[in-house]
Scaffold this active site. Structure first.
Site, PDB file in Angstrom:
ATOM      1  N   ASN A  28      -4.846  -1.371 -14.033  1.00 53.13           N
ATOM      2  CA  ASN A  28      -6.148  -0.712 -13.935  1.00 53.13           C
ATOM      3  C   ASN A  28      -7.216  -1.650 -13.375  1.00 53.13           C
ATOM      4  OD1 ASN A  28      -7.070  -2.374 -16.058  1.00 53.13           O
ATOM      5  ND2 ASN A  28      -6.339  -0.923 -17.587  1.00 53.13           N
ATOM      6  N   CYS A  72      -3.428   8.920 -10.043  1.00 51.22           N
ATOM      7  CA  CYS A  72      -3.543   7.875 -11.059  1.00 51.22           C
ATOM      8  C   CYS A  72      -4.311   8.484 -12.227  1.00 51.22           C
ATOM      9  CB  CYS A  72      -4.217   6.627 -10.493  1.00 51.22           C
ATOM     10  SG  CYS A  72      -5.781   6.917  -9.639  1.00 51.22           S
ATOM     11  N   GLY A 110      -7.911   9.540  -9.645  1.00 50.35           N
ATOM     12  CA  GLY A 110      -7.512   9.811  -8.269  1.00 50.35           C
ATOM     13  C   GLY A 110      -8.410   9.239  -7.204  1.00 50.35           C
TER      14      GLY A 110
END
Length: 745
Positions: free
Chosen positions: A272, A335, A338
């Site tokens: 992340n 994800c 996005g």
């Protein structure tokens, strides 16, 4: 005291020392000046200036006091680190407080709304239409349609007004899926391959542990049916599985395999934004190690895990590209929301699949589509304004840029753009100089009116496109025209020294192959252009000798020819002869030699042409082609001996090599991010601030602008010959400059 008062009270600080970690030269002592947009350090002895744009400043830190004063370290977002030692602690404290308040607290105060570009850069935006790029991919077609449900950003405020979805979808499907996906980012078309397989992108579903959405499931089935070559499709989650599972506790998560039939699920673990931000900070700390041993430096780089993250992004993109091209399956990518990892993977996989995106124009379209139109959060990730959360900052776009750079190292002939283009993209995503990178989505830029109030970065690229071309690019090579599916090993990846330590000249290679090739290409172009003019002059002189025409040696001779011509024209006009009679009389008599000479000028241009080369087989001039009447401007076009000498002296045959100078004539240091320019008149090296591009050299056959240093520009423009030629109104496109050009220079 507010920021304006603070800036007014602190305009300059004297006797400041600039530390240099990688050079043994004495410490530089100079003065710091603060303007409304820049911090400028001036070295009076070396006559060097260091400019730091306020919007590029990342951190300002006070260090422990030394015997020379109070150190202040400034780091920028394009990885410049400067350590200043200020004699007085109070001045250091005031400067630190002032610089800490530089980041604006609103969009309206960003640099792009104050920036005034040079005259040659127009405040005009190309009306980029997303439809143009999709039409190039063949959409709309029987399988895909354009949908305008989001024309007012009602369905998803971070998507573009037009989205592309399967033709079999209904509005209820789109609205239902939008409500089920995070931030309303429903599955839409991103890339369509010639074989019919497609890449679609979206955000994570709000599924939690058991929630489902029939409309979303139906939409994915419609996407599956657009590809007749496969009865299954991939759903790629670019998060680590543990992160996706953790999101389920917050009511989000990932698709339930039971509810989505004929779908193959795969996790491509990319960390992340918080881990990426921490990793980049460790990279910068490793770059700033003082006198590290080899083990210390390599261990520090390894502990950053930066290259592991780049490898993970590239492997995810390669997997998507292989699924599209080899397995011929559709791929859905997401994800969390996005707009970070999804943008990275969709754009990199498109780059691998389509040679078009490896051109400068195609790469621009790719960024416009995947990063601008589909809403990457540039303002939050780059920290443009003070009110944004520091925890939202992350080098997402930088990782994409580096992923592209790693591919250019594997395939050096497959990309039209060079390393400098990628570095420029990264730098201007943080500089706030152009409106393209402002805001978090297309709606933000629309609300701010950036297209009416700011300059476009792409206009800057267009004006300097030669600086960004890769001299190794070979469009006919197999790598440049095919799908790229590399295998990434740990040994494959390189540390991008020119990006992260570009300002440490002592660490960089002494010779840059790409820059040397660019210089050779430019030098060849200059010499070829000059040679064509010399060929033209030789033909003119040869014609003069063969026909007994005396070449004018001065402007007085030109004037005499012009007076004789005017007298002849007047006699013909007063005689009352008709045009046919005059033509007949002219045909029966020998044509004037001056007219033969002028015909040579016009005909030689027509024969050779600007885009063709001179051939020794050129046919000799025939009297039938000689014009009986010539205008005054055409007589002025006869080259004098002085003018020919002026042309010969306006082009440098020998150029200074790029390897030798470390500093420009203005004392600005040359670094890897800046291009060195050779002045086409004197051949010396200069930085971009000392070069003008808006002048035509008299020694060139073409009318193209050439890079000329400011000293040579003054020398040329003060020459009477330059003024005479520029005002002669020549008709054969060989004029040095026009009146409009002179206003711009």
């Amino acid at each position: 005291m507010d920021f304006a008062d603070s800036l007014a009270s602190l305009r300059s600080v004297e006797n400041v020392r600039l530390m240099d970690r990688f050079n043994n030269r004495p410490q530089i002592i100079g003065t710091i000046f603060l303007t409304s947009t820049h911090l400028i350090f001036v070295d009076p002895e070396g006559k060097r200036e260091t400019w730091i744009l306020h919007s590029l400043i990342s951190t300002v830190d006070r260090l422990p006091i030394t015997q020379y004063g109070s150190p202040l370290r400034i780091r920028t977002k394009h990885f410049f680190s400067a350590e200043f030692i200020i004699p007085k602690e109070r001045d250091c404290s005031d400067l630190h407080a002032t610089l800490s308040q530089l980041k604006p607290d609103s969009y309206e105060k960003l640099y792009c709304f104050l920036y005034q570009a040079p005259n040659h850069l127009e405040k005009v935006w190309d009306p980029f239409l997303l439809a143009t790029e999709y039409m190039r991919m063949g959409v709309p077609n029987p399988e895909w349609k354009v949908e305008d449900n989001n024309s007012n950003f009602d369905m998803c405020d971070t998507y573009p007004p037009l989205i592309y979805v399967p033709t079999s979808t209904t509005k209820s499907m789109l609205l239902g899926s939008s409500k089920f996906r995070s931030r309303g980012r429903l599955p839409v078309l991103s890339y369509l391959h010639p074989n019919g397989a497609s890449i679609t992108r979206c955000a994570q579903p709000l599924s939690g542990f058991s929630a489902r959405c029939l409309e979303d499931e139906q939409l994915l089935q419609c996407i599956l049916k657009t590809n007749s070559q496969s009865n299954t499709m991939y759903i790629i989650d670019t998060r680590p599985r543990i992160n996706a599972v953790a999101n389920r506790a917050a009511g989000k998560g990932y698709e339930n395999e039971v509810n989505y039939s004929n779908m193959q699920f795969k996790f491509c673990p990319i960390e992340n934004i918080h881990i990426m931000r921490s990793s980049l900070n460790k990279v910068l700390e490793a770059c700033e190690l003082k006198d590290p041993s080899m083990n210390q430096y390599l261990n520090a780089l390894d502990n950053t895990s930066w290259l592991q993250h780049i490898k993970a992004v590239l492997e995810a993109a390669i997997f998507i590209a292989r699924a599209i091209d080899v397995e011929k399956k559709n791929v859905l990518v997401h994800c969390s929301d996005g707009w970070d990892r999804t943008a990275q993977c969709c754009s990199l996989s498109s780059l691998l699949l389509s040679p078009y995106y490896r051109s400068i124009h195609g790469f621009r379209m790719l960024i416009e589509k995947e990063w601008f139109s589909f809403g990457h959060k540039f303002s939050d990730r780059c920290g443009h304004i003070r009110t944004s959360d520091n925890k939202e900052q992350s080098p997402v776009f930088l990782q994409f840029i580096e992923g592209v750079w790693q591919l250019t190292q594997l395939y050096p002939t497959a990309f039209e753009f060079n390393e400098r283009f990628l570095m420029s993209l990264h730098d201007h995503s943080h500089s706030c100089q152009y409106g393209n990178f402002i805001g978090n989505c297309e709606k933000d830029r629309f609300d701010l009116g950036v297209k009416d109030r700011t300059y476009s970065y792409w206009n800057y690229v267009l004006q300097n496109v030669n600086d960004f071309r890769n001299p190794l690019f070979r469009p006919q090579s197999s790598y440049a025209s095919e799908v790229l599916l590399p295998t990434i090993f740990p040994q494959t990846l390189k540390f991008w020294l020119n990006m992260y330590q570009r300002f440490e000249s002592g660490l960089l290679p002494k010779e840059n192959t790409a820059n040397t090739l660019i210089q050779l290409v430019d030098h060849t172009i200059a010499l070829n252009d000059h040679a064509r003019l010399l060929e033209k002059r030789i033909r003119e002189l040869r014609f003069s000798l063969e026909n007994g025409v005396t070449t004018p040696t001065s402007n007085e001779d030109i004037n005499e020819l012009q007076e004789n011509h005017n007298a002849t024209s007047s006699i013909e006009h007063d005689s009352g002869s008709s045009e046919n009679e005059l033509n007949q009389t002219t045909a029966e008599s020998d044509p004037p030699k001056s007219n033969q000479y002028l015909q040579l000028l016009n005909s030689s241009d027509v024969e050779s042409g600007i885009s063709s080369d001179y051939s020794p087989k050129t046919k000799p001039f025939s009297p039938s082609f000689i014009l009986p009447h010539q205008s005054s401007s055409e007589i002025n076009d006869i080259p004098t001996i002085e003018r020919i000498a002026f042309e010969l002296n306006s082009i440098a045959v020998d150029w200074r090599t790029y390897h030798a100078p470390l500093y420009c004539a203005c004392s600005s240091p040359f670094d890897s991010a800046q291009r060195k320019y050779n002045c086409w008149r004197c051949g010396e090296n200069f930085c971009i601030r000392c070069i003008e591009h808006g002048i035509r050299l008299p020694g060139l056959y073409s009318t193209n602008f050439a890079p000329v240093c400011k000293t040579c520009v003054r020398s040329i423009k003060t020459s009477p010959l330059y003024i005479d030629i520029s005002t002669s109104g020549k008709s054969n496109n060989r004029s040095l400059t026009s009146m409009d050009d002179k206003k711009q220079i």
